[in-house]
Design an enzyme around this catalytic site. Structure first.
Site, short mmCIF file in Angstrom:
data_model
loop_
_atom_site.label_atom_id
_atom_site.label_comp_id
_atom_site.label_asym_id
_atom_site.label_seq_id
_atom_site.Cartn_x
_atom_site.Cartn_y
_atom_site.Cartn_z
N GLY A 274 -23.63 72.01 35.67
CA GLY A 274 -23.20 71.90 37.06
C GLY A 274 -24.21 72.64 37.92
O GLY A 274 -25.07 72.05 38.57
N ARG A 275 -24.12 73.96 37.84
CA ARG A 275 -24.96 74.82 38.68
C ARG A 275 -26.45 74.46 38.61
O ARG A 275 -27.12 74.39 39.63
CB ARG A 275 -24.78 76.27 38.24
CG ARG A 275 -25.43 77.27 39.16
CD ARG A 275 -25.47 78.66 38.51
NE ARG A 275 -24.23 79.07 37.92
CZ ARG A 275 -23.25 79.74 38.55
NH1 ARG A 275 -23.42 80.12 39.79
NH2 ARG A 275 -22.15 80.06 37.91
N ARG A 311 -18.70 82.87 46.94
CA ARG A 311 -19.31 83.54 45.79
C ARG A 311 -19.61 85.03 46.03
O ARG A 311 -19.30 85.86 45.17
CB ARG A 311 -20.58 82.82 45.34
CG ARG A 311 -20.34 81.34 44.97
CD ARG A 311 -21.52 80.70 44.26
NE ARG A 311 -21.68 81.30 42.94
CZ ARG A 311 -22.59 82.17 42.63
NH1 ARG A 311 -23.49 82.54 43.51
NH2 ARG A 311 -22.64 82.67 41.42
N CYS A 341 -10.74 87.96 58.57
CA CYS A 341 -10.17 89.30 58.67
C CYS A 341 -10.00 89.97 57.32
O CYS A 341 -8.86 90.21 56.88
CB CYS A 341 -8.85 89.23 59.41
SG CYS A 341 -9.07 88.43 60.99
N GLU A 342 -11.08 90.21 56.64
CA GLU A 342 -11.06 90.94 55.37
C GLU A 342 -12.40 91.65 55.25
O GLU A 342 -13.44 91.08 55.56
CB GLU A 342 -10.94 89.98 54.17
CG GLU A 342 -9.74 89.11 54.22
CD GLU A 342 -9.13 88.86 52.85
OE1 GLU A 342 -9.48 89.59 51.90
OE2 GLU A 342 -8.32 87.95 52.76
N TYR A 369 -21.01 75.47 43.75
CA TYR A 369 -19.86 76.35 43.97
C TYR A 369 -19.88 76.94 45.38
O TYR A 369 -19.51 78.09 45.58
CB TYR A 369 -19.81 77.45 42.90
CG TYR A 369 -19.80 76.88 41.50
CD1 TYR A 369 -18.69 76.19 41.04
CD2 TYR A 369 -20.91 77.00 40.66
CE1 TYR A 369 -18.68 75.64 39.77
CE2 TYR A 369 -20.90 76.44 39.38
CZ TYR A 369 -19.79 75.76 38.94
OH TYR A 369 -19.77 75.21 37.70
N1 LLP Z 1 -18.06 72.55 31.64
C1 LLP Z 1 -16.94 73.28 31.72
C2 LLP Z 1 -15.83 73.03 30.77
C3 LLP Z 1 -16.84 74.29 32.70
O1 LLP Z 1 -15.74 75.03 32.78
C4 LLP Z 1 -17.91 74.51 33.60
C5 LLP Z 1 -17.83 75.54 34.64
C6 LLP Z 1 -19.06 73.69 33.48
C7 LLP Z 1 -19.10 72.73 32.48
C8 LLP Z 1 -20.25 73.83 34.38
O2 LLP Z 1 -20.86 75.08 34.24
P1 LLP Z 1 -22.23 75.41 35.00
O3 LLP Z 1 -23.31 74.54 34.38
O4 LLP Z 1 -22.05 75.09 36.43
O5 LLP Z 1 -22.43 76.85 34.75
N2 LLP Z 1 -17.46 79.41 40.47
C9 LLP Z 1 -18.36 80.11 39.58
C10 LLP Z 1 -18.71 79.27 38.36
C11 LLP Z 1 -17.51 78.79 37.60
C12 LLP Z 1 -17.84 77.90 36.42
C13 LLP Z 1 -16.63 77.29 35.84
N3 LLP Z 1 -16.87 76.35 34.79
C14 LLP Z 1 -19.57 80.57 40.36
O6 LLP Z 1 -19.65 80.30 41.55
O7 LLP Z 1 -20.45 81.26 39.82
#
Ligand code: LLP
Length: 414
Positions: A274-275, A311, A341-342, A369
């Site tokens: 994802g990221r 984040r 307001c935090e 994200y």
């Molecule tokens: N697959 C599963 C089952 C996941 O739970 C996640 C992310 C991904 C793939 C994708 O992971 P990535 O490649 O994006 O690391 N909100 C947080 C990140 C939470 C990730 C949750 N799961 C942040 O902003 O750092």
């Protein structure tokens, strides 16, 4: 470089960010089509000895235009809800390339995904497997399954986004997984197709991924020996990006290392990044409203807030902030804070910036994200989203209005 400074100003591809801010307003997210394409291709075109499918993790950025672009580039998708499935389908993605992760799938969501014909359910508990079996039996349609195991490795990342340790709610303990596979393989309503894991996010070193892979391969080999062959291995997401000074491996390095370890086993490789696909392909634009000096600190109060970009507040995440236009001013150290307001409402702390009210700031690497975690807290409409393509740009989500905020609400009857 999709985001670069030219003539004293930060651009997205050929478009000056100040022009977008002027026309669309702030706060807003700006994504680069070229950067999204390049980052996805780095995954898709990484050489591997096995066939592979890149299932983009929709939760990182689920804007329809982003999903549309990735679908056109051949992406599969990793979803965690019925809403994400509908987004993928609405954006032109193929259900046959969708894997469904998550610890709390409802029977309704399972039925919808089954009817759509998704590629695989990544099942996270024995109880979930039972419900999925019932849903599949009712619909007379066998459900394709992988078990998401918990390999119990430490990804050395922020505790809120580590998922592959025994103490976490995610995945099935390795010890119990073999027996559960036997049960699944014996059911006429389930089709065992794969084995999955996901150990965490923003991981900047290959070692934890490869430690997890070794445990997966061990289980894979035992299953094959027991007459339960697997079509795919799903390594999950988690590859980190550079926000500050991190040095994460490139997707190609990661894929090569995995491919080598998998060797001659006849499996397809699935990844759920994802990221690493979207973070660097986006910036968050916000304008300085006021500068405020106190005995302790200087604050730059901006029009973007924790509801727009959570984040920093939630993880104390460090994200680079820069002034969009060069200005001949003296720099000072500022906390960049929003109107919410935090005291936790900050985008950045203690940054050297040369600022005046009205200046435009860009928070870098905000494509992942960012918008997807935004909310309406403090009754703030969610930000606009823009996708830049060369010298043009498209508004891919308009700013929310008051009507959007109260849609679905009613006052009391007379
Ligand atoms: N697959 C599963 C089952 C996941 O739970 C996640 C992310 C991904 C793939 C994708 O992971 P990535 O490649 O994006 O690391 N909100 C947080 C990140 C939470 C990730 C949750 N799961 C942040 O902003 O750092």
């Amino acid at each position: 470089m999709a985001f670069a400074r030219r003539d004293g100003e930060l651009h997205a591809e050929q478009v000056p960010l100040s022009a977008i801010a002027r026309e669309v307003g702030t706060p807003c997210y700006v994504y680069s089509r070229a950067a999204l394409t390049a980052r996805f291709r780095a995954w898709r075109d990484a050489p591997a000895a096995q066939p592979k499918l890149i299932c983009y993790a929709v939760k990182a950025n689920s804007n329809l235009a982003v999903l549309d672009l990735l679908a056109r580039l051949g992406a599969g998708f990793d979803i965690v809800s019925g809403g994400e499935l509908q987004r993928v389908l609405a954006a032109g993605g193929a259900a046959s390339r969708v894997v469904f992760s998550g610890v709390g799938k409802t029977p309704q969501e399972m039925a919808e995904a089954l009817a759509a014909g998704i590629r695989c359910f990544n099942v996270e508990s024995a109880a979930e497997l039972e419900v999925l079996e019932e849903v599949a039996a009712e619909r007379r349609r066998p459900a394709p399954v992988a078990l998401r195991v918990n390999p119990d490795v430490d990804p050395a990342t922020h505790p809120y986004i580590a998922t592959g340790l025994r103490a976490h709610k995610f995945g099935i303990e390795l010890e119990g997984a073999f027996d559960l596979y036997r049960r699944a393989a014996a059911s006429p309503h389930l089709r065992v197709v794969g084995l999955a894991c996901h150990i965490g996010s923003q991981i900047t070193d290959l070692a934890p991924f490869l430690a997890a892979l070794d445990r997966l391969l061990d289980l894979h080999d035992r299953l094959v020996a027991a007459g339960i062959p697997l079509r795919h291995l799903d390594l999950g997401g988690g590859l980190g990006v550079r926000y500050r000074d991190e040095t994460p491996p490139e997707p190609g390095d990661y894929v090569r290392a995995v491919s080598q370890r998998v060797g001659a086993r006849p499996v397809e490789l699935l990844f759920e990044p994802g990221r690493s696909v979207v973070a660097g392909a986006g910036v968050f634009l916000t304008r300085v409203l006021y500068l405020k000096r106190t005995a302790e600190r200087n604050f730059a109060i901006v029009d973007g807030a924790m509801n727009d970009l959570l984040r920093p507040a939630l993880y104390d995440a460090w994200m680079a902030v820069e002034a969009v236009s060069d200005a001949p001013r003296e720099a000072d150290r500022y906390d960049v804070v929003g109107p919410v307001c935090e005291s936790g409402d900050f985008l950045a702390r203690d940054r050297l910036l040369a600022l005046a009210p009205g200046d435009l700031l860009a928070v870098r690497d905000a494509g992942a994200y960012g918008f997807s975690m935004s909310s309406n807290y403090n009754s703030r409409g969610r930000a606009a989203e823009v996708l830049v393509d060369g010298d043009r740009y498209h508004l891919v989500r308009r700013r929310e209005t008051f009507a959007d905020l109260v849609r679905g609400e009613t006052r009391l009857p007379e």
